[in-house]
Write an enzyme that holds these catalytic residues in place. Sequence first.
Site, PDB file in Angstrom:
ATOM      1  N   THR A 130       0.838  -1.200   0.000  1.00 44.68           N
ATOM      2  CA  THR A 130       0.000   0.000   0.000  1.00 44.68           C
ATOM      3  C   THR A 130       0.877   1.256   0.000  1.00 44.68           C
ATOM      4  O   THR A 130       2.010   1.226   0.501  1.00 44.68           O
ATOM      5  CB  THR A 130      -0.908  -0.003   1.253  1.00 44.68           C
ATOM      6  OG1 THR A 130      -1.432   1.303   1.454  1.00 44.68           O
ATOM      7  CG2 THR A 130      -0.150  -0.389   2.515  1.00 44.68           C
ATOM      8  N   ASP A 131       0.320   2.345  -0.510  1.00 46.40           N
ATOM      9  CA  ASP A 131       1.053   3.624  -0.452  1.00 46.40           C
ATOM     10  C   ASP A 131       1.205   4.122   0.983  1.00 46.40           C
ATOM     11  O   ASP A 131       2.013   5.009   1.264  1.00 46.40           O
ATOM     12  CB  ASP A 131       0.363   4.693  -1.326  1.00 46.40           C
ATOM     13  CG  ASP A 131      -1.073   5.000  -0.919  1.00 46.40           C
ATOM     14  OD1 ASP A 131      -1.610   4.338   0.002  1.00 46.40           O
ATOM     15  OD2 ASP A 131      -1.674   5.911  -1.533  1.00 46.40           O
ATOM     16  N   GLU A 132       0.429   3.532   1.929  1.00 42.75           N
ATOM     17  CA  GLU A 132       0.476   4.011   3.315  1.00 42.75           C
ATOM     18  C   GLU A 132       1.826   3.737   3.978  1.00 42.75           C
ATOM     19  O   GLU A 132       2.145   4.319   5.012  1.00 42.75           O
ATOM     20  CB  GLU A 132      -0.686   3.419   4.127  1.00 42.75           C
ATOM     21  CG  GLU A 132      -2.017   3.800   3.498  1.00 42.75           C
ATOM     22  CD  GLU A 132      -3.241   3.564   4.367  1.00 42.75           C
ATOM     23  OE1 GLU A 132      -3.129   3.575   5.604  1.00 42.75           O
ATOM     24  OE2 GLU A 132      -4.330   3.380   3.786  1.00 42.75           O
ATOM     25  N   TYR A 155      -1.507  -0.320  11.142  1.00 48.65           N
ATOM     26  CA  TYR A 155      -1.740  -1.002   9.860  1.00 48.65           C
ATOM     27  C   TYR A 155      -0.566  -0.759   8.915  1.00 48.65           C
ATOM     28  O   TYR A 155       0.029  -1.689   8.366  1.00 48.65           O
ATOM     29  CB  TYR A 155      -3.053  -0.506   9.227  1.00 48.65           C
ATOM     30  CG  TYR A 155      -3.168  -0.813   7.748  1.00 48.65           C
ATOM     31  CD1 TYR A 155      -3.292  -2.132   7.292  1.00 48.65           C
ATOM     32  CD2 TYR A 155      -3.150   0.213   6.792  1.00 48.65           C
ATOM     33  CE1 TYR A 155      -3.389  -2.419   5.924  1.00 48.65           C
ATOM     34  CE2 TYR A 155      -3.254  -0.058   5.436  1.00 48.65           C
ATOM     35  CZ  TYR A 155      -3.368  -1.378   5.009  1.00 48.65           C
ATOM     36  OH  TYR A 155      -3.457  -1.651   3.655  1.00 48.65           O
ATOM     37  N   LYS A 159       2.264  -3.372   7.325  1.00 46.18           N
ATOM     38  CA  LYS A 159       2.445  -3.582   5.882  1.00 46.18           C
ATOM     39  C   LYS A 159       3.896  -3.270   5.481  1.00 46.18           C
ATOM     40  O   LYS A 159       4.466  -3.945   4.637  1.00 46.18           O
ATOM     41  CB  LYS A 159       1.479  -2.700   5.083  1.00 46.18           C
ATOM     42  CG  LYS A 159       0.008  -3.074   5.215  1.00 46.18           C
ATOM     43  CD  LYS A 159      -0.335  -4.442   4.646  1.00 46.18           C
ATOM     44  CE  LYS A 159      -0.263  -4.494   3.145  1.00 46.18           C
ATOM     45  NZ  LYS A 159      -0.711  -5.822   2.615  1.00 46.18           N
TER      46      LYS A 159
HETATM   47  P1  NAD Z   1     -10.101  -6.797   2.677  1.00 47.49           P
HETATM   48  O1  NAD Z   1     -10.036  -6.433   4.117  1.00 47.49           O
HETATM   49  O2  NAD Z   1     -11.338  -6.524   1.897  1.00 47.49           O
HETATM   50  O3  NAD Z   1      -9.777  -8.359   2.495  1.00 47.49           O
HETATM   51  C1  NAD Z   1      -8.749  -9.017   3.187  1.00 47.49           C
HETATM   52  C2  NAD Z   1      -8.898 -10.515   2.941  1.00 47.49           C
HETATM   53  O4  NAD Z   1      -7.838 -11.184   3.641  1.00 47.49           O
HETATM   54  C3  NAD Z   1     -10.214 -11.092   3.488  1.00 47.49           C
HETATM   55  O5  NAD Z   1     -10.774 -11.989   2.556  1.00 47.49           O
HETATM   56  C4  NAD Z   1      -9.777 -11.817   4.753  1.00 47.49           C
HETATM   57  O6  NAD Z   1     -10.615 -12.928   5.082  1.00 47.49           O
HETATM   58  C5  NAD Z   1      -8.382 -12.275   4.356  1.00 47.49           C
HETATM   59  N1  NAD Z   1      -7.543 -12.532   5.541  1.00 47.49           N
HETATM   60  C6  NAD Z   1      -7.341 -11.710   6.593  1.00 47.49           C
HETATM   61  N2  NAD Z   1      -6.543 -12.302   7.499  1.00 47.49           N
HETATM   62  C7  NAD Z   1      -6.218 -13.514   6.983  1.00 47.49           C
HETATM   63  C8  NAD Z   1      -5.414 -14.593   7.443  1.00 47.49           C
HETATM   64  N3  NAD Z   1      -4.793 -14.545   8.641  1.00 47.49           N
HETATM   65  N4  NAD Z   1      -5.292 -15.691   6.664  1.00 47.49           N
HETATM   66  C9  NAD Z   1      -5.925 -15.756   5.467  1.00 47.49           C
HETATM   67  N5  NAD Z   1      -6.713 -14.787   4.990  1.00 47.49           N
HETATM   68  C10 NAD Z   1      -6.855 -13.668   5.734  1.00 47.49           C
HETATM   69  O7  NAD Z   1      -8.848  -6.086   2.016  1.00 47.49           O
HETATM   70  P2  NAD Z   1      -8.662  -5.409   0.572  1.00 47.49           P
HETATM   71  O8  NAD Z   1      -9.137  -4.010   0.633  1.00 47.49           O
HETATM   72  O9  NAD Z   1      -9.170  -6.332  -0.460  1.00 47.49           O
HETATM   73  O10 NAD Z   1      -7.066  -5.357   0.516  1.00 47.49           O
HETATM   74  C11 NAD Z   1      -6.327  -6.441  -0.033  1.00 47.49           C
HETATM   75  C12 NAD Z   1      -4.841  -6.123   0.029  1.00 47.49           C
HETATM   76  O11 NAD Z   1      -4.578  -4.906  -0.687  1.00 47.49           O
HETATM   77  C13 NAD Z   1      -4.329  -5.879   1.448  1.00 47.49           C
HETATM   78  O12 NAD Z   1      -3.054  -6.481   1.561  1.00 47.49           O
HETATM   79  C14 NAD Z   1      -4.230  -4.360   1.577  1.00 47.49           C
HETATM   80  O13 NAD Z   1      -3.216  -4.000   2.475  1.00 47.49           O
HETATM   81  C15 NAD Z   1      -3.891  -3.980   0.146  1.00 47.49           C
HETATM   82  N6  NAD Z   1      -4.323  -2.624  -0.264  1.00 47.49           N
HETATM   83  C16 NAD Z   1      -5.616  -2.227  -0.091  1.00 47.49           C
HETATM   84  C17 NAD Z   1      -6.027  -0.965  -0.535  1.00 47.49           C
HETATM   85  C18 NAD Z   1      -7.467  -0.512  -0.406  1.00 47.49           C
HETATM   86  O14 NAD Z   1      -7.752   0.642  -0.726  1.00 47.49           O
HETATM   87  N7  NAD Z   1      -8.402  -1.339   0.011  1.00 47.49           N
HETATM   88  C19 NAD Z   1      -5.097  -0.115  -1.141  1.00 47.49           C
HETATM   89  C20 NAD Z   1      -3.774  -0.552  -1.288  1.00 47.49           C
HETATM   90  C21 NAD Z   1      -3.404  -1.816  -0.865  1.00 47.49           C
HETATM   91  P1  TYD Z   2     -10.551   4.616   4.703  1.00 46.17           P
HETATM   92  O1  TYD Z   2     -11.615   4.242   3.734  1.00 46.17           O
HETATM   93  O2  TYD Z   2     -10.603   4.061   6.076  1.00 46.17           O
HETATM   94  O3  TYD Z   2      -9.152   4.302   3.986  1.00 46.17           O
HETATM   95  P2  TYD Z   2      -7.627   4.693   4.442  1.00 46.17           P
HETATM   96  O4  TYD Z   2      -7.621   5.048   5.875  1.00 46.17           O
HETATM   97  O5  TYD Z   2      -6.903   3.417   4.169  1.00 46.17           O
HETATM   98  O6  TYD Z   2      -7.211   5.819   3.541  1.00 46.17           O
HETATM   99  O7  TYD Z   2     -10.521   6.205   4.836  1.00 46.17           O
HETATM  100  C1  TYD Z   2     -10.335   7.032   3.703  1.00 46.17           C
HETATM  101  C2  TYD Z   2     -10.333   8.462   4.201  1.00 46.17           C
HETATM  102  O8  TYD Z   2     -11.646   8.768   4.709  1.00 46.17           O
HETATM  103  C3  TYD Z   2      -9.379   8.673   5.364  1.00 46.17           C
HETATM  104  O9  TYD Z   2      -8.789   9.983   5.230  1.00 46.17           O
HETATM  105  C4  TYD Z   2     -10.256   8.637   6.590  1.00 46.17           C
HETATM  106  C5  TYD Z   2     -11.579   9.175   6.085  1.00 46.17           C
HETATM  107  N1  TYD Z   2     -12.779   8.649   6.747  1.00 46.17           N
HETATM  108  C6  TYD Z   2     -13.741   9.522   7.272  1.00 46.17           C
HETATM  109  O10 TYD Z   2     -13.584  10.761   7.219  1.00 46.17           O
HETATM  110  N2  TYD Z   2     -14.851   9.004   7.883  1.00 46.17           N
HETATM  111  C7  TYD Z   2     -15.048   7.656   7.989  1.00 46.17           C
HETATM  112  O11 TYD Z   2     -16.077   7.222   8.581  1.00 46.17           O
HETATM  113  C8  TYD Z   2     -14.085   6.752   7.418  1.00 46.17           C
HETATM  114  C9  TYD Z   2     -14.261   5.259   7.502  1.00 46.17           C
HETATM  115  C10 TYD Z   2     -12.970   7.301   6.803  1.00 46.17           C
END
Ligand code: NAD
Ligand code: TYD
Length: 344
Positions: A130-132, A155, A159
């Site tokens: 992630t970019d985080e 988090y 990562k």
């Molecule tokens: P999500 O929370 O929707 O899904 C996570 C999945 O991982 C779920 O299916 C969960 O059951 C599984 N999981 C969790 N713990 C586990 C374990 N111990 N063993 C096996 N499976 C397990 O997440 P997402 O938004 O789909 O993100 C997927 C990946 O992409 C993550 O690694 C996250 O860090 C990365 N990512 C997400 C975003 C975003 O905006 N959502 C952006 C950049 C990177």
């Molecule tokens: P989020 O969807 O939790 O993603 P991330 O923290 O990984 O960027 O949040 C996106 C942005 O929205 C973040 O700046 C936090 C803000 N946010 C709110 O203002 N209210 C909310 O209820 C949530 C869940 C997020």
Amino acid sequence: MGADGLKLLVAGGAGFIGSNFIRHILKSRPAWQVVNVDKLTYAGNLANLKEVSEDPRYRFHRADICDAEAIAGIFSKEKPDAVVNFAAETHVDRSIDDPGLFLRTNILGTQVLLDAARRSGVSRYLQISTDEVYGSLGPAGKFSEDSPLKPNSPYAASKTSADLLARAYFKTYGLPVLITRCSNNYGPYQFPEKIIPFFVTLLREGKAVPVYGDGKNVRDWIHVDDHSRAVEAVLLRGRPGEVYNVGGGNERTNIEITKMLLSAMGKDTSHMKFVPDRPGHDRRYAIDDTRIRTELCVAPQVPFERGLADTVRWYLSNEPWWRAVQSGEYQSFYDRWYVRKARA
Ligand code: NAD
Ligand code: TYD
């Protein structure tokens, strides 16, 4: 990497991005097989994969990536050619409440997968990051792959640790590791705790949406389909040992996002409320994606206005999907579909 007849092990494929990636691969790569390994935490939902669940090229194993024995068993049974690791605890707010869980899954779980991949000799291991990991930006500048790693939430720290372990496995053991670092994703099947689906579902119920702090935090939004295409390209054509940033080129403040959602839902700003800020809340993320654009010719294709409008429509016309999440019913899908099938 040769693309013919590849068997891909996807960890975390029942979540938002992993399930999108699996649906994408089964469509775009007719000769590939996909083995999905997922613990089915609260974020894992087999309904996300309903349309592929009967595909003979798809298999599901319920397992925790921290369980070395279970993971070794799956690798020796399936003998995958490549691994993509999406499995993680992903919600920043939850990481503030329970950092230990994030360290366990995101760091130790990654190490277990890296070990299994090393022992079975896969030709590629792709760590989804992630970019985080880069921390927070001021009003100017962008994250490049060489930006310092300065995570601010538990988090993000977990990562970052996983990325460093993945790098160490490349350097020490020669495991062909690749890392992608993507910005904020949006699209269908996102767990409704993340801002976009959370706000759509609240507004659908006539409730006000909680904007953290002053709402001027900036995120770079990318459609999940664009992320999946980028992951596929890095998996096939990326250079082992390398990191690839993935971004949407689409910076928005949270207030902008909120106003777009209010307008799409026919609501006014009386449905927006400011609430106390998230501790350690990163101010701005922005991605320099020159490397993936120039080396792999990958760029986002979904314009944000269209993608967001389609996403809102998807949540409105798939209300049973998020109602089942809200009620907890989705957690019984495994027993209803897999255990029953196994018994039959
Ligand atoms: P999500 O929370 O929707 O899904 C996570 C999945 O991982 C779920 O299916 C969960 O059951 C599984 N999981 C969790 N713990 C586990 C374990 N111990 N063993 C096996 N499976 C397990 O997440 P997402 O938004 O789909 O993100 C997927 C990946 O992409 C993550 O690694 C996250 O860090 C990365 N990512 C997400 C975003 C975003 O905006 N959502 C952006 C950049 C990177
Ligand atoms: P989020 O969807 O939790 O993603 P991330 O923290 O990984 O960027 O949040 C996106 C942005 O929205 C973040 O700046 C936090 C803000 N946010 C709110 O203002 N209210 C909310 O209820 C949530 C869940 C997020």
